[in-house]
Design a protein around this motif. Structure first.
Motif, mmCIF file in Angstrom:
data_model
loop_
_atom_site.group_PDB
_atom_site.id
_atom_site.type_symbol
_atom_site.label_atom_id
_atom_site.label_comp_id
_atom_site.label_asym_id
_atom_site.label_seq_id
_atom_site.Cartn_x
_atom_site.Cartn_y
_atom_site.Cartn_z
ATOM 1 N N ASN A 169 47.409 -57.704 20.646
ATOM 2 C CA ASN A 169 47.278 -58.660 21.705
ATOM 3 C C ASN A 169 46.251 -58.563 22.720
ATOM 4 N N SER A 173 43.934 -61.722 23.340
ATOM 5 C CA SER A 173 43.684 -62.251 24.625
ATOM 6 C C SER A 173 42.163 -62.055 25.283
ATOM 7 N N ASN A 178 44.860 -65.003 28.188
ATOM 8 C CA ASN A 178 45.875 -63.730 28.360
ATOM 9 C C ASN A 178 47.228 -64.543 27.627
ATOM 10 N N THR A 180 51.116 -63.308 27.255
ATOM 11 C CA THR A 180 52.238 -62.231 27.564
ATOM 12 C C THR A 180 53.091 -61.940 26.449
#
Length: 522
Positions: A169, A173, A178, A180
């Motif tokens: 991630n 990201s 981003n 989550t």
């Protein structure tokens, strides 16, 4: 009924009301309350298109369209209807039609599959009922898979891809924005939920090849492709999303055709209101765009629903051929819908359209078709012709025979699981795990080697100390022994002489001791 190169649908008195095949790609609407005759209208239209050599794709949500593979029955009611329309003079005959059954679950027809990649993130987001944010993240996941040449075929591929993005991630990201952990987990849960609702078998290969819908039999009649939707309609989102996907596939894969004498295929979307339930503005825009542009590919689309108000105005405005069965109004809101439906037709001074809409009986409709110039005709009150094939459903044994005897059975029943994202990422994880294990083993070996070296150094130091201690003792013992012997000898010699002078034997012994101590360490 296909009659004089036209599709004869209904009669207004003695006047035949016909659709022009060349206008069928301007789309159409079949609407009306439950039990007013929409199914018969659909059957007559599909049969006529088949006779005209035009393939058809439609969904059978109640199971009563399957009868098109068997000839109609000469009942008393049918005889009356044939006589009323004068069909016996026009070549009407009970007949079977070339039918191909399909089924999303593969139980009541050939399996109708697609892949995750082919459906795409927009439609898949609708199927998974994702939020706008989650839909954006899903698009990123698709992009990562595309950039890394990872095939997304089935749901386990999609799960593996979501987990891969989650595990990396930070890297993704930083590159795409981003994502989550909560959103990724929500998408993963939605995929698992879809699997329990049949998605595990729905996304598979072989995927549907839409060119298999364009077949004709030896007499030149177009095949009627029937999707058995009795089970899939229980999951409205799955049903409507897949129908939209098929419609989109027709748009994307077929070349530009322009206006022709007849369409390449006509696609019927039953329970069309489901398509727009909970649809995002972006999806509604896509549907409107497809409906608008697909006619240039030679595709006609007919939406079937209870009330025209079920469809967005942007779509409704593009439906040139309309067959409106009775609408019932018991509330002010329903009366308002009837008024809106009536105003969508060109007014006929012979009757009040709004009033007639509430008075129509089963098998009756108000009709407006496009003429050769694409202009809607004035609305007419008419009675729909009877179908030539069997009304109602067929036995399960007859259905199974139709499915098993299809020349496409071998192609679509041969399920296979191609090497794709799941297998690739599993191998990659295995390689990484092995490399990590080897690195850990090497680190442990290096630590053990260092420990062994330290232990050897300690042992060597101890051995050296013991050696030195032993050597010192030996040297000390040897030196003491030599010293004592030397001391004794010197002491005896010297001490003896001087001792006697000093004190006799006592003095000699004392002097030998002193000399012995000096030379012998004693």
């Amino acid at each position: 009924m296909f009659y004089e190169n036209k599709i004869w649908m209904a009669n207004d008195g003695d006047e035949k009301l016909c659709m022009i095949p060349g206008m069928m790609n301007r789309h159409g609407l079949i609407a009306g309350a439950t039990g007013t005759g929409k199914t018969v209208t659909l059957k007559v239209l599909a049969e006529s298109l088949s006779d005209a050599g035009v393939p058809v794709f439609l969904a059978d949500v109640k199971g009563d369209l399957a009868g098109m593979c068997e000839p109609g029955e000469n009942t008393e009611d049918m005889q009356k209807r044939i006589a009323a329309f004068g069909l016996d003079r026009e070549g009407f005959a009970y007949r079977t039609y070339p039918v191909q059954f399909w089924d999303l679950e593969g139980k009541n027809g050939l399996p109708l599959h697609t892949t995750v990649s082919e459906m795409g993130p927009l439609l898949l987001s609708r199927l998974l009922r994702l939020s706008d944010l989650q839909s954006d993240i899903l698009q990123i996941i698709f992009r990562v898979a595309d950039e890394q040449n990872l095939l997304l075929i089935d749901t386990k591929d999609l799960r593996a891809m979501i987990q891969y993005v989650a595990e990396n991630n930070a890297e993704f990201s930083a590159q795409y924005g981003n994502m989550t952990k909560q959103s990724l987990n929500a998408i993963l849960r939605a995929v698992v939920s879809l699997e329990t609702q049949g998605g595990e078998t729905f996304f598979a290969e072989p995927a549907i090849d839409i060119h298999d819908w364009f077949r004709r039999d030896s007499d030149g009649r177009g095949y009627i492709n029937i999707l058995d939707a009795r089970s899939s309609i229980q999951n409205p989102v799955l049903y409507s999303t897949f129908m939209l996907y098929l419609m989109s596939e027709l748009f994307e894969q077929l070349p530009e055709k322009g206006d022709a004498d007849k369409p390449e295929i006509v696609f019927f979307f039953d329970e069309a209101h489901l398509l727009f339930d909970h649809a995002t503005p972006l999806l509604e825009e896509k549907i409107g765009q497809v409906v608008k542009l697909i006619r240039s590919r030679g595709v006609g689309i007919f939406f079937i629903t209870q009330n025209p108000a079920d469809l967005p105005d942007a779509v409704l405005s593009q439906l040139g051929n309309r067959i409106q069965h009775a609408l019932r109004a018991y509330t002010p809101a329903e009366k308002k819908k009837i008024r809106a439906a009536a105003r969508s037709f060109r007014e006929n001074p012979a009757f009040d359209t709004e009033t007639v809409l509430s008075e129509l009986g089963t098998g009756e409709a108000i009709i407006s078709f496009l003429d050769g110039n694409g202009i809607p005709s004035v609305v007419q009150r008419a009675k729909i012709l009877p179908p030539q094939s069997k009304l109602g459903t067929i036995s399960e044994s007859a259905r199974k025979y139709q499915v098993s005897s299809s020349d496409l059975a071998e192609k679509y029943n041969d399920f296979f699981d191609r090497d794709s994202a799941y297998e690739f990422l599993r191998r990659k994880n295995a390689v990484l795990a092995q490399a990590a294990a080897e690195e850990r083993a090497q680190q442990e070996a290096e630590k053990q080697a260092e420990k062994d070296a330290r232990d050897r150094d300690k042992e060597n130091a101890k051995k050296t100390k013991r050696y030195q201690s032993a050597a010192g003792s030996i040297a000390k013992t040897a030196a003491g022994t030599v010293g004592r012997e030397l001391g004794n000898a010197v002491g005896s010699s010297v001490g003896g002489k001087f001792g006697k002078k000093i004190g006799g034997n006592v003095g000699a012994s004392l002097f030998r001791g002193i000399i012995g101590t000096l030379f012998g360490g004693r």
